[in-house]
Design a protein around this motif. Structure first.
Motif, PDB file in Angstrom:
ATOM      1  N   ASP A 226      -4.741   0.283 -10.245  1.00 19.00           N
ATOM      2  CA  ASP A 226      -4.421   1.081  -9.270  1.00 19.00           C
ATOM      3  C   ASP A 226      -5.457   0.788  -7.760  1.00 19.00           C
ATOM      4  O   ASP A 226      -5.261   1.924  -6.962  1.00 19.00           O
ATOM      5  CB  ASP A 226      -4.827   2.593  -9.689  1.00 19.00           C
ATOM      6  CG  ASP A 226      -6.347   2.729 -10.292  1.00 19.00           C
ATOM      7  OD1 ASP A 226      -7.163   1.795 -10.047  1.00 19.00           O
ATOM      8  OD2 ASP A 226      -6.782   3.674 -10.724  1.00 19.00           O
ATOM      9  N   CYS A 234       1.125  -2.042  -2.035  1.00 17.87           N
ATOM     10  CA  CYS A 234       2.288  -2.755  -1.803  1.00 17.87           C
ATOM     11  C   CYS A 234       1.785  -4.264  -1.212  1.00 17.87           C
ATOM     12  O   CYS A 234       2.683  -5.165  -1.094  1.00 17.87           O
ATOM     13  CB  CYS A 234       3.271  -2.093  -1.050  1.00 17.87           C
ATOM     14  SG  CYS A 234       2.620  -1.642   0.611  1.00 17.87           S
ATOM     15  N   ASP A 276       3.771   6.799   3.008  1.00 21.76           N
ATOM     16  CA  ASP A 276       4.555   6.943   1.877  1.00 21.76           C
ATOM     17  C   ASP A 276       4.387   5.783   1.149  1.00 21.76           C
ATOM     18  O   ASP A 276       5.354   4.894   1.178  1.00 21.76           O
ATOM     19  CB  ASP A 276       5.866   7.429   1.825  1.00 21.76           C
ATOM     20  CG  ASP A 276       6.293   7.760   0.462  1.00 21.76           C
ATOM     21  OD1 ASP A 276       5.978   7.641  -0.599  1.00 21.76           O
ATOM     22  OD2 ASP A 276       7.740   8.606   0.681  1.00 21.76           O
ATOM     23  N   GLN A 278       4.418   4.591  -2.032  1.00 18.07           N
ATOM     24  CA  GLN A 278       5.521   4.129  -3.119  1.00 18.07           C
ATOM     25  C   GLN A 278       7.011   3.829  -2.417  1.00 18.07           C
ATOM     26  O   GLN A 278       7.515   3.105  -2.829  1.00 18.07           O
ATOM     27  CB  GLN A 278       5.717   5.370  -4.041  1.00 18.07           C
ATOM     28  CG  GLN A 278       6.522   5.038  -5.161  1.00 18.07           C
ATOM     29  CD  GLN A 278       6.001   4.003  -6.000  1.00 18.07           C
ATOM     30  OE1 GLN A 278       4.731   3.941  -6.337  1.00 18.07           O
ATOM     31  NE2 GLN A 278       6.760   2.826  -6.111  1.00 18.07           N
ATOM     32  N   THR A 281       6.677   0.282  -1.223  1.00 20.75           N
ATOM     33  CA  THR A 281       6.770  -0.480  -2.245  1.00 20.75           C
ATOM     34  C   THR A 281       7.951  -0.613  -2.868  1.00 20.75           C
ATOM     35  O   THR A 281       8.522  -1.933  -3.271  1.00 20.75           O
ATOM     36  CB  THR A 281       5.555   0.051  -3.536  1.00 20.75           C
ATOM     37  OG1 THR A 281       4.364  -0.037  -2.735  1.00 20.75           O
ATOM     38  CG2 THR A 281       5.748  -0.963  -4.750  1.00 20.75           C
ATOM     39  N   ASP A 282       8.600   0.256  -2.900  1.00 24.11           N
ATOM     40  CA  ASP A 282      10.349   0.208  -3.597  1.00 24.11           C
ATOM     41  C   ASP A 282      10.938  -0.373  -2.678  1.00 24.11           C
ATOM     42  O   ASP A 282      11.789  -1.083  -3.376  1.00 24.11           O
ATOM     43  CB  ASP A 282      10.500   1.915  -3.936  1.00 24.11           C
ATOM     44  CG  ASP A 282       9.864   2.481  -5.012  1.00 24.11           C
ATOM     45  OD1 ASP A 282       9.118   1.717  -5.751  1.00 24.11           O
ATOM     46  OD2 ASP A 282       9.984   3.827  -4.808  1.00 24.11           O
TER      47      ASP A 282
END
Length: 383
Positions: A226, A234, A276, A278, A281-282
């Motif tokens: 983490d 990312c 954001d 996440q 990263t996505d």
């Protein structure tokens, strides 16, 4: 060509990895390294697979350029034969559990009584003292006990074991060599030897400098995957490609992140990864997964943004960069005359021996260097 450790003699009682690799480094810098092995089978690494000639390829890699004495250290007469060598030795490396060398009559105090200038290096998992000193362990136990493994060990469904024996090499070999060289320097000044206590588990904490700082200062201790350099950002992750390879993306600094984002065509609305994380990263993962590794190799060679495609080991040993630097030039030879690439060592070229090809010793190959003596010069201790 003279090397820094010319005329330095090392008696190596160690087996397997940490000690033998440490004495390999010393041998490459010119030291005479004499392995002390049990008769019959020799040290355990000889029997490992894959076999390469009489012994294992691993043994050949780690023990090239050394000598071998085959002695039964449980017999007083055999131990006595070591006395002349102990008197002349500069360094002794051992890797038994605490107390074993003392029971054999070769503890530090015993040897220092014979040779006060000896630099005696003991390598163990947990050190010569402390509640865990006598406990058995291997690399996985040491990195687990130190907290290092918990920082990036995968998930319950897919636990991850590190691809390197971190404790053995980084916690054992390197600190052993480093402290042996410090002890040699100190002996130059004072004439005194030393007992060096190398605990592989202790020496793992420097690798967690960032986690120790963060945990102590903030009270928020890093967990499993983490944090910034363990996959929690990312900007420092492995991203799968379309052909099931990986991009190693490490554009941590803003200038590299900007170049990376532009090179892969990341939506400008997602380039501020603080809004954001996440979602960013996505999005990066989807983009990387849309193309094969070769595509990204070309992109990142042009972009130069701390990103690359993960190479296989087979590809790495053929990499023109390593070839141009001579990293893989040396060879090791077995008794049949077959040759293979020698293990590269972190000794810079100007301090290494000029020997481009060397062999690991056959068991007991150098027993004739020990005179047979009759009078006991060391008192046998109870077993």
């Amino acid at each position: 060509m003279a090397t820094p450790l010319d005329n330095i003699r090392v008696l190596d009682f160690s087996t397997l990895l940490p000690g033998p690799m440490a004495t390999l480094f010393l041998a490459e810098a010119g030291a005479e390294v004499i392995k002390i092995e049990r008769p019959g089978r020799g040290e355990e690494m000889r029997s490992y697979v894959p076999k390469w000639g009489e012994d294992s390829a691993n043994f050949a890699m780690l023990n090239r350029g050394k000598k071998s004495l085959a002695l039964n250290l449980k017999e007083a007469g055999e131990r006595e034969r070591l006395i002349p060598l102990l008197k002349e030795a500069d360094i002794l490396v051992e890797q038994f559990r605490p107390g074993v060398m003392e029971r054999l009559g070769f503890g530090y105090d015993d040897v220092a009584a014979i040779n006060p200038g000896i630099i005696y290096c003991s390598i163990t998992g947990y050190g010569q003292s402390g509640p865990k000193a006598a406990r058995a362990g291997h690399d996985l136990n040491y990195i687990g006990d130190s907290g290092l493994l918990a920082l990036a060990c995968g998930t319950p469904d897919t636990p991850v074991i590190p691809p390197a024996l971190i404790a053995d090499i980084a916690g054992g070999t390197y600190p052993a060599v480093f402290n042996i060289l410090l002890a040699l320097r100190e002996r130059d000044r004072t004439g005194k030897g030393a007992h060096i206590d190398i605990a592989m588990c202790d020496n793992l904490f420097p690798f967690m400098y960032w986690a120790l700082a963060e945990g102590q200062v903030t009270g928020d201790w890093p967990g499993n995957g983490d944090s910034l350099v363990t996959g929690g950002s990312c900007r420092y992750r492995l991203y799968p490609t379309r052909d099931n390879r990986f991009v190693a993306a490490a554009p941590l600094e803003q200038k590299f992140w900007d170049i990376f984002s532009e090179a892969i065509g990341l939506d400008p609305a997602l380039r501020d990864d603080g809004k954001d994380p996440q979602a960013t990263t996505d999005a990066v993962a989807r983009i990387i997964a849309a193309h094969d590794a070769d595509h990204w190799q070309t992109v990142f060679e042009k972009a130069d943004c701390c990103c690359s495609v993960v190479q296989s080991l087979q590809d790495a040993v053929s990499d023109p960069h390593f070839k141009s630097r001579g990293v893989l030039d040396r060879t090791v030879e077995n008794a049949s005359g077959e040759r293979t690439m020698a293990l590269p060592v972190p000794v810079v070229p100007q301090y290494r021996t000029s020997q481009e090809t060397s062999r690991a010793p056959s068991l007991g190959a150098d027993n004739d260097m020990m005179p047979r003596i009759g009078a006991s010069e060391i008192t046998e201790k109870p077993q």
